[in-house]
Scaffold this active site. Structure first.
Site, PDB file in Angstrom:
ATOM      1  N   ASN A   9       0.881  -1.167   0.000  1.00  0.00           N
ATOM      2  CA  ASN A   9       0.000   0.000   0.000  1.00  0.00           C
ATOM      3  C   ASN A   9       0.918   1.217   0.000  1.00  0.00           C
ATOM      4  OD1 ASN A   9      -1.708   2.108   0.519  1.00  0.00           O
ATOM      5  ND2 ASN A   9      -2.334   1.411   2.549  1.00  0.00           N
ATOM      6  N   LYS A  11       0.229   4.271  -0.266  1.00  0.00           N
ATOM      7  CA  LYS A  11      -0.372   5.465   0.359  1.00  0.00           C
ATOM      8  C   LYS A  11      -0.129   6.699  -0.515  1.00  0.00           C
ATOM      9  CE  LYS A  11      -0.050   3.215   4.821  1.00  0.00           C
ATOM     10  NZ  LYS A  11       0.069   3.296   6.250  1.00  0.00           N
ATOM     11  N   HIS A  99      -9.371   1.368   5.038  1.00  0.00           N
ATOM     12  CA  HIS A  99      -8.094   1.555   5.738  1.00  0.00           C
ATOM     13  C   HIS A  99      -8.311   2.514   6.913  1.00  0.00           C
ATOM     14  CE1 HIS A  99      -3.971   2.614   6.625  1.00  0.00           C
ATOM     15  NE2 HIS A  99      -3.616   1.516   5.983  1.00  0.00           N
ATOM     16  N   GLU A 101      -6.657   4.887   7.970  1.00  0.00           N
ATOM     17  CA  GLU A 101      -6.414   6.310   7.634  1.00  0.00           C
ATOM     18  C   GLU A 101      -7.650   6.912   6.969  1.00  0.00           C
ATOM     19  OE1 GLU A 101      -2.800   5.516   5.531  1.00  0.00           O
ATOM     20  OE2 GLU A 101      -1.835   5.001   7.439  1.00  0.00           O
ATOM     21  N   GLU A 171      -5.261  -4.734  10.628  1.00  0.00           N
ATOM     22  CA  GLU A 171      -4.200  -3.748  10.834  1.00  0.00           C
ATOM     23  C   GLU A 171      -4.462  -2.982  12.142  1.00  0.00           C
ATOM     24  OE1 GLU A 171      -2.281  -2.679   6.738  1.00  0.00           O
ATOM     25  OE2 GLU A 171      -3.840  -1.239   7.227  1.00  0.00           O
ATOM     26  N   GLY A 177       2.869   2.225  10.785  1.00  0.00           N
ATOM     27  CA  GLY A 177       3.860   3.294  10.623  1.00  0.00           C
ATOM     28  C   GLY A 177       4.590   3.666  11.901  1.00  0.00           C
ATOM     29  N   SER A 217       3.668  -2.202  10.359  1.00  0.00           N
ATOM     30  CA  SER A 217       5.124  -2.265  10.546  1.00  0.00           C
ATOM     31  C   SER A 217       5.725  -3.622  10.152  1.00  0.00           C
ATOM     32  CB  SER A 217       5.507  -1.909  11.988  1.00  0.00           C
ATOM     33  OG  SER A 217       5.115  -0.579  12.283  1.00  0.00           O
TER      34      SER A 217
HETATM   35  P1  13P Z   1       3.285   0.298   7.651  1.00  0.00           P
HETATM   36  O1  13P Z   1       3.746  -0.993   7.036  1.00  0.00           O
HETATM   37  O2  13P Z   1       4.068   1.488   7.173  1.00  0.00           O
HETATM   38  O3  13P Z   1       3.185   0.202   9.138  1.00  0.00           O
HETATM   39  O4  13P Z   1       1.783   0.553   7.105  1.00  0.00           O
HETATM   40  C1  13P Z   1       0.859  -0.456   7.222  1.00  0.00           C
HETATM   41  C2  13P Z   1      -0.353  -0.090   6.451  1.00  0.00           C
HETATM   42  O5  13P Z   1      -1.070   0.830   6.809  1.00  0.00           O
HETATM   43  C3  13P Z   1      -0.645  -0.848   5.227  1.00  0.00           C
HETATM   44  O6  13P Z   1      -1.916  -0.581   4.767  1.00  0.00           O
END
Ligand code: 13P
Length: 261
Positions: A9, A11, A99, A101, A171, A177, A217
């Site tokens: 992903n 982003k 997601h 976010e 997640e 992150g 992560s």
């Molecule tokens: P990270 O791997 O950067 O923690 O992000 C995970 C994520 O949100 C994947 O959709």
């Protein structure tokens, strides 16, 4: 046996030029891998880079194209949205929805996610439905309830066949992150709970078939332990998917423990 998935992903990162460079780089790094043993590999760039990457992947490199969002209506007066048939038109096959976010910053609700899942499946694409608890919810002992309720609402009224085809990504928000990976055994426990919830809603057969990923992560040093767990079928990866070498290592690490038979 469920075929594992490694999904990137990306982003809100990468211009078209940077995105095409990254995918070219990934292609070179996985060129020599046995395609029959590889997990399903997905990259999900920003909308503006999708078409250019679709053109690069045209000749079947074992890499699938994912979008990071969609709208549930096919067309009409919905300024700023992109529909599923439009994504299908440029060879997108997976769409990430729900997601954290998007839930947190863009007010996406489980009702929206359910409408999106139906639109995606009705057009023959595959949703990657994200769920997970916040740190506050985990610390107050609500993890299991939060995740269960999200899944029940997100899968509402899907047929058993549609559910079986879908992908879920667990997640935990506090692991995204932050560098704080969820313990593999705990991720597996929650993913098992998600699978049992799917069984309650759609039957055991769909629950045995649906692929459930872990995200938060994930890095090359964690993937083998994560993929050794009974119920973790792959990873949805943010940061590490932006580096070709790390992403290739995730694919190779998955093959070491879970090459499809
Ligand atoms: P990270 O791997 O950067 O923690 O992000 C995970 C994520 O949100 C994947 O959709």
């Amino acid at each position: 046996m469920r075929k594992p998935i490694i999904a990137g992903n990306w982003k809100l990162n990468k211009t078209v030029e940077e995105a095409t460079e990254l995918v070219e780089d990934i292609k070179v790094k996985i060129m020599d891998l046995d395609k029959n043993q590889m997990p399903t590999v997905i990259v999900s760039p920003v909308f503006t880079a999708l078409k250019s990457i679709a053109d690069i992947l045209e000749h079947g490199q074992g890499i699938h194209l994912g979008a990071q969002n969609c709208y549930w209506q096919d067309s009409g007066a919905f300024t700023g949205e992109v529909s599923v048939p439009m994504l299908k038109d440029i060879c997108v096959t997976y769409v990430i929805i729900g997601h954290s976010e998007r839930r947190q910053y863009f007010g996406e609700t489980d009702e929206n996610i359910n409408l999106k899942a139906k639109a995606i499946l009705n057009h023959g694409l595959i949703p990657i439905i994200c769920c997970g608890e916040t740190l506050e919810q985990r610390e107050s002992g609500q993890t299991d309830n939060v995740v269960k309720n999200q899944i029940i609402a997100d899968l509402k009224d899907l047929t058993e066949e549609q559910t079986a085809k879908s992908v879920i990504a667990y997640e935990p928000v506090w692991a995204i992150g932050t560098g704080k990976t969820c313990e593999s055994s705990e991720a597996n426990r929650v993913i098992k709970l998600i699978r049992d919830t799917v069984a309650e809603v759609s039957g055991r057969d769909a629950a045995d078939k649906i692929r459930i990923l872990y995200g938060g992560s994930v890095k090359p040093s964690t993937i083998e332990e994560q993929m050794s767990q009974s119920d973790i079928d792959g990873a949805l990866v943010g940061g590490a998917s932006l580096k070709a070498e790390d992403f290739a290592q995730l694919i190779k690490g998955t093959m070491l423990v879970r090459a499809p038979k």
